[in-house]
Design a protein around this motif. Structure first.
Motif, PDB file in Angstrom:
ATOM      1  N   ALA A 141       2.080   6.139   4.308  1.00  0.00           N
ATOM      2  CA  ALA A 141       2.645   6.247   2.952  1.00  0.00           C
ATOM      3  C   ALA A 141       1.632   5.743   1.941  1.00  0.00           C
ATOM      4  CB  ALA A 141       3.922   5.417   2.856  1.00  0.00           C
ATOM      5  N   ASP A 142       1.765   6.238   0.717  1.00  0.00           N
ATOM      6  CA  ASP A 142       0.914   5.798  -0.375  1.00  0.00           C
ATOM      7  C   ASP A 142       1.631   4.669  -1.118  1.00  0.00           C
ATOM      8  OD1 ASP A 142      -0.519   5.489  -2.786  1.00  0.00           O
ATOM      9  OD2 ASP A 142      -1.295   7.536  -2.574  1.00  0.00           O
ATOM     10  N   LEU A 143       0.952   3.550  -1.291  1.00  0.00           N
ATOM     11  CA  LEU A 143       1.580   2.393  -1.923  1.00  0.00           C
ATOM     12  C   LEU A 143       1.934   2.651  -3.393  1.00  0.00           C
ATOM     13  CD1 LEU A 143      -0.569  -0.505  -0.429  1.00  0.00           C
ATOM     14  CD2 LEU A 143       1.556   0.452   0.424  1.00  0.00           C
ATOM     15  N   LEU A 144       1.379   3.723  -3.969  1.00  0.00           N
ATOM     16  CA  LEU A 144       1.717   4.052  -5.351  1.00  0.00           C
ATOM     17  C   LEU A 144       3.202   4.390  -5.479  1.00  0.00           C
ATOM     18  CD1 LEU A 144      -0.899   6.402  -7.060  1.00  0.00           C
ATOM     19  CD2 LEU A 144      -0.117   4.138  -7.802  1.00  0.00           C
ATOM     20  N   ALA A 165       0.699  -8.745   3.443  1.00  0.00           N
ATOM     21  CA  ALA A 165      -0.479  -7.918   3.153  1.00  0.00           C
ATOM     22  C   ALA A 165      -1.685  -8.825   3.287  1.00  0.00           C
ATOM     23  CB  ALA A 165      -0.412  -7.349   1.742  1.00  0.00           C
ATOM     24  N   SER A 166      -2.817  -8.240   3.642  1.00  0.00           N
ATOM     25  CA  SER A 166      -4.055  -9.014   3.559  1.00  0.00           C
ATOM     26  C   SER A 166      -5.154  -8.129   3.014  1.00  0.00           C
ATOM     27  CB  SER A 166      -4.451  -9.618   4.914  1.00  0.00           C
ATOM     28  OG  SER A 166      -4.522  -8.642   5.901  1.00  0.00           O
ATOM     29  N   ALA A 167      -5.985  -8.736   2.183  1.00  0.00           N
ATOM     30  CA  ALA A 167      -7.123  -8.033   1.577  1.00  0.00           C
ATOM     31  C   ALA A 167      -6.676  -6.752   0.890  1.00  0.00           C
ATOM     32  CB  ALA A 167      -8.178  -7.729   2.644  1.00  0.00           C
ATOM     33  N   LEU A 168      -5.527  -6.800   0.252  1.00  0.00           N
ATOM     34  CA  LEU A 168      -4.986  -5.586  -0.368  1.00  0.00           C
ATOM     35  C   LEU A 168      -4.870  -5.690  -1.879  1.00  0.00           C
ATOM     36  CD1 LEU A 168      -3.573  -2.782   0.018  1.00  0.00           C
ATOM     37  CD2 LEU A 168      -1.419  -4.038  -0.151  1.00  0.00           C
ATOM     38  N   LEU A 203       1.994  -4.197   4.281  1.00  0.00           N
ATOM     39  CA  LEU A 203       1.465  -3.140   3.405  1.00  0.00           C
ATOM     40  C   LEU A 203      -0.057  -3.062   3.514  1.00  0.00           C
ATOM     41  CD1 LEU A 203       3.589  -3.782   0.167  1.00  0.00           C
ATOM     42  CD2 LEU A 203       4.051  -2.174   2.039  1.00  0.00           C
ATOM     43  N   GLY A 204      -0.592  -1.854   3.539  1.00  0.00           N
ATOM     44  CA  GLY A 204      -2.047  -1.696   3.700  1.00  0.00           C
ATOM     45  C   GLY A 204      -2.490  -2.377   4.983  1.00  0.00           C
ATOM     46  N   SER A 205      -1.782  -2.058   6.048  1.00  0.00           N
ATOM     47  CA  SER A 205      -1.927  -2.813   7.314  1.00  0.00           C
ATOM     48  C   SER A 205      -3.275  -2.631   7.980  1.00  0.00           C
ATOM     49  CB  SER A 205      -0.846  -2.355   8.296  1.00  0.00           C
ATOM     50  OG  SER A 205      -1.056  -0.986   8.623  1.00  0.00           O
ATOM     51  N   MET A 246      -8.203   9.685   2.979  1.00  0.00           N
ATOM     52  CA  MET A 246      -9.006   8.670   3.679  1.00  0.00           C
ATOM     53  C   MET A 246      -9.260   7.481   2.763  1.00  0.00           C
ATOM     54  SD  MET A 246     -10.424   7.765   6.389  1.00  0.00           S
ATOM     55  CE  MET A 246     -11.520   6.389   6.235  1.00  0.00           C
ATOM     56  N   SER A 247      -9.107   6.291   3.275  1.00  0.00           N
ATOM     57  CA  SER A 247      -9.180   5.096   2.429  1.00  0.00           C
ATOM     58  C   SER A 247     -10.589   4.609   2.206  1.00  0.00           C
ATOM     59  CB  SER A 247      -8.407   3.968   3.080  1.00  0.00           C
ATOM     60  OG  SER A 247      -9.093   3.522   4.224  1.00  0.00           O
ATOM     61  N   GLY A 248     -11.503   4.917   3.125  1.00  0.00           N
ATOM     62  CA  GLY A 248     -12.845   4.368   2.996  1.00  0.00           C
ATOM     63  C   GLY A 248     -12.994   3.030   3.685  1.00  0.00           C
ATOM     64  N   VAL A 275       2.481  -0.170   7.186  1.00  0.00           N
ATOM     65  CA  VAL A 275       2.412   0.895   6.174  1.00  0.00           C
ATOM     66  C   VAL A 275       0.972   1.038   5.691  1.00  0.00           C
ATOM     67  CG1 VAL A 275       3.273   1.677   3.929  1.00  0.00           C
ATOM     68  CG2 VAL A 275       4.755   0.296   5.402  1.00  0.00           C
ATOM     69  N   ASP A 276       0.460   2.238   5.805  1.00  0.00           N
ATOM     70  CA  ASP A 276      -0.902   2.500   5.312  1.00  0.00           C
ATOM     71  C   ASP A 276      -1.001   3.990   5.017  1.00  0.00           C
ATOM     72  OD1 ASP A 276      -3.661   0.559   5.746  1.00  0.00           O
ATOM     73  OD2 ASP A 276      -3.981   2.686   5.285  1.00  0.00           O
ATOM     74  N   HIS A 277      -1.944   4.382   4.163  1.00  0.00           N
ATOM     75  CA  HIS A 277      -2.090   5.829   3.910  1.00  0.00           C
ATOM     76  C   HIS A 277      -3.140   6.454   4.827  1.00  0.00           C
ATOM     77  CE1 HIS A 277      -5.479   5.454   0.646  1.00  0.00           C
ATOM     78  NE2 HIS A 277      -5.671   4.672   1.676  1.00  0.00           N
TER      79      HIS A 277
HETATM   80  C1  SAM Z   1      -9.310  -3.991   2.803  1.00  0.00           C
HETATM   81  S1  SAM Z   1      -8.267  -3.047   3.813  1.00  0.00           S
HETATM   82  C2  SAM Z   1      -7.266  -4.307   4.563  1.00  0.00           C
HETATM   83  C3  SAM Z   1      -6.648  -3.852   5.852  1.00  0.00           C
HETATM   84  C4  SAM Z   1      -5.886  -4.947   6.608  1.00  0.00           C
HETATM   85  N1  SAM Z   1      -4.784  -5.472   5.820  1.00  0.00           N
HETATM   86  C5  SAM Z   1      -6.836  -6.048   6.996  1.00  0.00           C
HETATM   87  O1  SAM Z   1      -6.728  -7.163   6.459  1.00  0.00           O
HETATM   88  O2  SAM Z   1      -7.697  -5.787   7.855  1.00  0.00           O
HETATM   89  C6  SAM Z   1      -7.151  -2.278   2.665  1.00  0.00           C
HETATM   90  C7  SAM Z   1      -6.098  -1.415   3.355  1.00  0.00           C
HETATM   91  O3  SAM Z   1      -5.256  -0.831   2.357  1.00  0.00           O
HETATM   92  C8  SAM Z   1      -5.067   0.537   2.671  1.00  0.00           C
HETATM   93  N2  SAM Z   1      -4.830   1.259   1.424  1.00  0.00           N
HETATM   94  C9  SAM Z   1      -5.680   1.383   0.366  1.00  0.00           C
HETATM   95  N3  SAM Z   1      -5.127   2.137  -0.605  1.00  0.00           N
HETATM   96  C10 SAM Z   1      -3.891   2.486  -0.153  1.00  0.00           C
HETATM   97  C11 SAM Z   1      -2.836   3.280  -0.686  1.00  0.00           C
HETATM   98  N4  SAM Z   1      -2.934   3.872  -1.888  1.00  0.00           N
HETATM   99  N5  SAM Z   1      -1.713   3.440   0.046  1.00  0.00           N
HETATM  100  C12 SAM Z   1      -1.599   2.863   1.272  1.00  0.00           C
HETATM  101  N6  SAM Z   1      -2.573   2.105   1.846  1.00  0.00           N
HETATM  102  C13 SAM Z   1      -3.701   1.928   1.144  1.00  0.00           C
HETATM  103  C14 SAM Z   1      -6.350   0.966   3.357  1.00  0.00           C
HETATM  104  O4  SAM Z   1      -6.187   2.130   4.133  1.00  0.00           O
HETATM  105  C15 SAM Z   1      -6.688  -0.283   4.176  1.00  0.00           C
HETATM  106  O5  SAM Z   1      -6.070  -0.244   5.422  1.00  0.00           O
END
Ligand code: SAM
Length: 269
Positions: free
Chosen positions: A98-101, A116-119, A45-47, A1-3, A73-75
Motif C-alpha cells: 500500500a502507498d502511505l499517501l 515505523a523505523s527510518a520512515l 508502516l514502511g516495514s 519501486m522505493s529505491g 505495510v510497504d509499497h
Molecule cells: C528507509 S526505509 C526503512 C525500512 C524499514 N523500516 C527499516 O528500518 O529497515 C523506508 C521504507 O519506507 C517505504 N516507503 C517509502 N515510501 C513509501 C510509500 N509512499 N508508501 C509505502 N511505503 C513507502 C520504503 O519502501 C522502505 O521500505
C-alpha cells in the motif's frame, strides 16, 4: 519501486538496533502487554524487510504479547516478499502492499500499536497530521524510531563537512513520493502533531555511532550523501569529489555520529 535496496537496509540494521532508545522500545512493549484482547496487532508502516519486527522481537515482543500479529505495510513488493521469506514461518505476518499517501485506506483498524523505523523523515506534514488524527480516533499508540535529526559529525573533520551537511539536509526535504518531506524536523513535528491529538509523547535521541566495524555502511553512506548533493546545491564538483575521496579513505579508521530520535506517543486514557 522505493529505491531502498535490501543491501542498504541490511547494512544499516545493526547500527539502527544499537541506536534505538531501549527505554522507549520497552515502554512500547509494555503498552502491548497491557492489551487484553486475544489478538494483539502491530502495524509496521514502511516495514521494508521487517527491521522493526526483528528489533522488537529481540527486545521481547513475543513475551509481552502472546499471539502477536504483525501487519507489514510497504509499497515495495520486493521488500515485503523478503520480509515474508525471512519471517513467514516464525511470526504471524499479514503483508499489505500500500502507498502511505492513502492514509484513510491503510489497514490500521484494530492496531494496538503502529510502528515505523527510518520512515518519518520521508513523510510530509499532511501525512503525519492525517495519521495522528486517524490513530487518535481508534486509540492506537505510535512508536516511530530512527527519525534523522540533521546532525552529523565526522572524525577526522574535513573543511567541506558543514557545506555538504547543509546541502544534504536540504535534500532531505525533497518530495520522496509522500509530499514535501519533513526531513530533519520529523521528530519534533511528530511530537507536536500527536500532542495536539491528546497523546502523551516521549522523545529520545537515537544516534548512529559508526566506527571501524561499520566500514561498509559508512562507505555506502558517503556514496549516498555525495550523490544526493551532487547537483542543485551549489557545491563545487571538484571540491565534492575531494571530500568524497577523503571520507572514503578514512572510512575504515574514522568515526561518524549521525543524529536520530525515537518517538513514543501513547493515548491518554
Ligand atoms: C528507509 S526505509 C526503512 C525500512 C524499514 N523500516 C527499516 O528500518 O529497515 C523506508 C521504507 O519506507 C517505504 N516507503 C517509502 N515510501 C513509501 C510509500 N509512499 N508508501 C509505502 N511505503 C513507502 C520504503 O519502501 C522502505 O521500505
Amino acid at each position: 519501486m522505493s529505491g531502498f535496496s535490501v543491501t542498504w537496509l541490511d547494512l544499516r540494521e545493526g547500527a539502527d538496533f544499537a541506536a534505538r532508545d531501549k527505554t522507549l522500545a520497552a515502554r512500547a512493549l509494555q503498552w502491548m502487554s497491557a492489551y487484553a484482547d486475544a489478538i494483539p496487532l502491530i502495524v509496521d508502516l514502511g516495514s521494508g524487510t521487517g527491521s522493526t519486527l526483528r528489533a522488537l522481537t529481540a527486545l521481547g515482543a513475543e513475551d509481552c504479547a502472546k499471539n502477536l500479529v504483525w501487519r507489514l505495510v510497504d509499497h515495495d513488493p520486493a521488500l515485503l516478499n523478503e520480509a515474508l521469506r525471512r519471517h513467514g514461518k516464525t511470526h504471524v505476518i499479514e503483508d499489505y502492499e500500500a502507498d502511505l499517501l492513502a492514509i484513510d485506506s491503510l489497514p490500521l483498524t484494530g492496531a494496538r500499536l503502529v510502528s515505523a523505523s527510518a520512515l518519518f523523515d520521508l513523510v510530509s506534514r499532511n501525512v503525519v497530521d492525517k495519521l495522528a488524527a486517524r490513530l487518535a480516533q481508534q486509540g492506537t499508540a505510535l512508536y516511530a524510531a530512527l527519525n534523522y535529526d540533521g546532525c552529523t559529525q565526522w572524525n577526522p573533520p574535513h573543511p567541506l563537512d558543514s557545506d555538504v551537511l547543509e546541502a544534504f539536509n536540504k535534500d532531505q526535504r525533497r518530495d520522496k513520493g509522500l509530499g514535501m518531506a519533513l526531513g530533519t524536523d520529523s521528530g519534533s513535528y511528530l511530537k507536536a502533531a500527536f500532542e495536539k491529538q491528546g497523546y502523551e509523547v516521549q522523545m529520545a535521541d537515537s544516534p548512529w555511532t559508526l566506527g571501524t566495524e561499520n566500514r561498509a555502511m559508512v562507505e555506502a553512506l558517503i556514496d549516498g550523501i555525495a550523490s544526493a548533493v551532487a547537483t542543485g546545491y551549489g557545491l563545487n564538483p571538484e571540491a565534492l569529489h575531494h571530500w568524497k575521496q577523503f571520507r572514503l579513505q578514512n572510512a575504515a579508521t574514522g568515526t561518524c555520529i549521525v543524529g536520530h530520535n525515537d518517538i513514543l506517543a501513547l493515548p491518554l486514557s
